[in-house]
Design a protein around this motif. Structure first.
Motif, PDB file in Angstrom:
ATOM      1  N   LEU A  44       0.898  -1.168  -0.008  1.00 49.65           N
ATOM      2  CA  LEU A  44       0.075   0.079   0.132  1.00 49.65           C
ATOM      3  C   LEU A  44       0.922   1.380   0.033  1.00 49.65           C
ATOM      4  CD1 LEU A  44      -2.573  -1.041   2.846  1.00 49.65           C
ATOM      5  CD2 LEU A  44      -3.080  -1.064   0.237  1.00 49.65           C
ATOM      6  N   LEU A  45       0.484   2.069  -0.779  1.00 43.60           N
ATOM      7  CA  LEU A  45       1.413   3.388  -1.010  1.00 43.60           C
ATOM      8  C   LEU A  45       0.479   4.523  -0.192  1.00 43.60           C
ATOM      9  CD1 LEU A  45       2.522   3.484  -4.797  1.00 43.60           C
ATOM     10  CD2 LEU A  45       4.002   3.191  -2.491  1.00 43.60           C
ATOM     11  N   LYS A  46       1.444   5.389   0.426  1.00 44.35           N
ATOM     12  CA  LYS A  46       0.709   6.458   1.342  1.00 44.35           C
ATOM     13  C   LYS A  46       0.482   7.455   0.355  1.00 44.35           C
ATOM     14  CE  LYS A  46       3.367   5.316   5.442  1.00 44.35           C
ATOM     15  NZ  LYS A  46       4.501   6.065   6.239  1.00 44.35           N
ATOM     16  N   PRO A  47      -0.462   8.287   0.526  1.00 36.44           N
ATOM     17  CA  PRO A  47      -1.585   8.496   1.670  1.00 36.44           C
ATOM     18  C   PRO A  47      -2.542   7.276   1.251  1.00 36.44           C
ATOM     19  CG  PRO A  47      -2.028  10.158   0.272  1.00 36.44           C
ATOM     20  CD  PRO A  47      -0.643   9.722  -0.476  1.00 36.44           C
ATOM     21  N   ILE A  48      -2.982   6.673   2.257  1.00 36.34           N
ATOM     22  CA  ILE A  48      -3.896   5.293   2.207  1.00 36.34           C
ATOM     23  C   ILE A  48      -5.197   5.910   2.593  1.00 36.34           C
ATOM     24  CG2 ILE A  48      -4.239   3.091   2.866  1.00 36.34           C
ATOM     25  CD1 ILE A  48      -1.368   3.007   3.982  1.00 36.34           C
ATOM     26  N   ASP A  49      -6.073   5.443   1.761  1.00 39.15           N
ATOM     27  CA  ASP A  49      -7.720   5.618   2.217  1.00 39.15           C
ATOM     28  C   ASP A  49      -7.904   4.550   3.294  1.00 39.15           C
ATOM     29  OD1 ASP A  49     -10.533   6.564   1.286  1.00 39.15           O
ATOM     30  OD2 ASP A  49     -10.604   4.205   1.186  1.00 39.15           O
ATOM     31  N   GLU A  50      -8.611   5.153   4.334  1.00 38.07           N
ATOM     32  CA  GLU A  50      -8.935   4.332   5.521  1.00 38.07           C
ATOM     33  C   GLU A  50      -9.826   3.226   5.199  1.00 38.07           C
ATOM     34  OE1 GLU A  50     -11.504   5.251   9.619  1.00 38.07           O
ATOM     35  OE2 GLU A  50     -10.285   6.949   8.676  1.00 38.07           O
ATOM     36  N   ASP A  51     -10.801   3.387   4.074  1.00 41.55           N
ATOM     37  CA  ASP A  51     -11.416   2.329   3.776  1.00 41.55           C
ATOM     38  C   ASP A  51     -10.726   1.071   3.175  1.00 41.55           C
ATOM     39  OD1 ASP A  51     -13.880   3.268   4.746  1.00 41.55           O
ATOM     40  OD2 ASP A  51     -14.401   4.239   2.935  1.00 41.55           O
TER      41      ASP A  51
END
Length: 124
Positions: A44-51
């Protein structure tokens, strides 16, 4: 894991526990191929969607639970139990079945296994 980057730490974890579910969370794209060489579950690449993070975490938890399930093969004629994860493949040839593990080639209905290496005995 002081002094290690995430890939080095994951490599160390993978060596100690091969079935670890690895999820990388980073702002750096450069290591994605290194991560997948270590069988990363997700990168996963930042920024990460919370969902998205919640979905990946839930899937990783389910995957980890599957890996902890113990599936065994009990061979009654030999009073032997093998973890399913130990079996590399099963071969059937000329009415003969061979179970191949990393340690041996085992023929359930013969008097002896084909390989002299010991097979781990029944576990509870």
């Amino acid at each position: 894991m002081e002094g290690m980057n995430g890939i080095e730490a994951a490599r160390s974890l993978r060596e100690k526990q091969g079935d670890t579910v690895l999820v990388f969370v980073t702002g750096i794209r450069d290591y994605v191929f290194d991560a997948f060489d270590l069988y990363a579950f997700q990168y996963l690449l930042k920024p990460i969607d919370e969902d998205k993070f919640a979905e990946v975490l839930a899937r990783a938890v389910r995957e980890a639970a599957k890996k902890k399930e113990r599936r065994v093969l009990f061979i009654k004629s030999r009073n032997l139990t093998l973890d399913q994860s130990e079996i590399l493949y099963i071969e059937s040839r000329a009415k003969k079945v061979e179970i191949h593990t990393a340690d041996i080639i085992f023929t359930p209905y013969s008097a002896e296994a084909h390989n002299a290496l010991p097979l781990r005995s029944a576990r509870g």
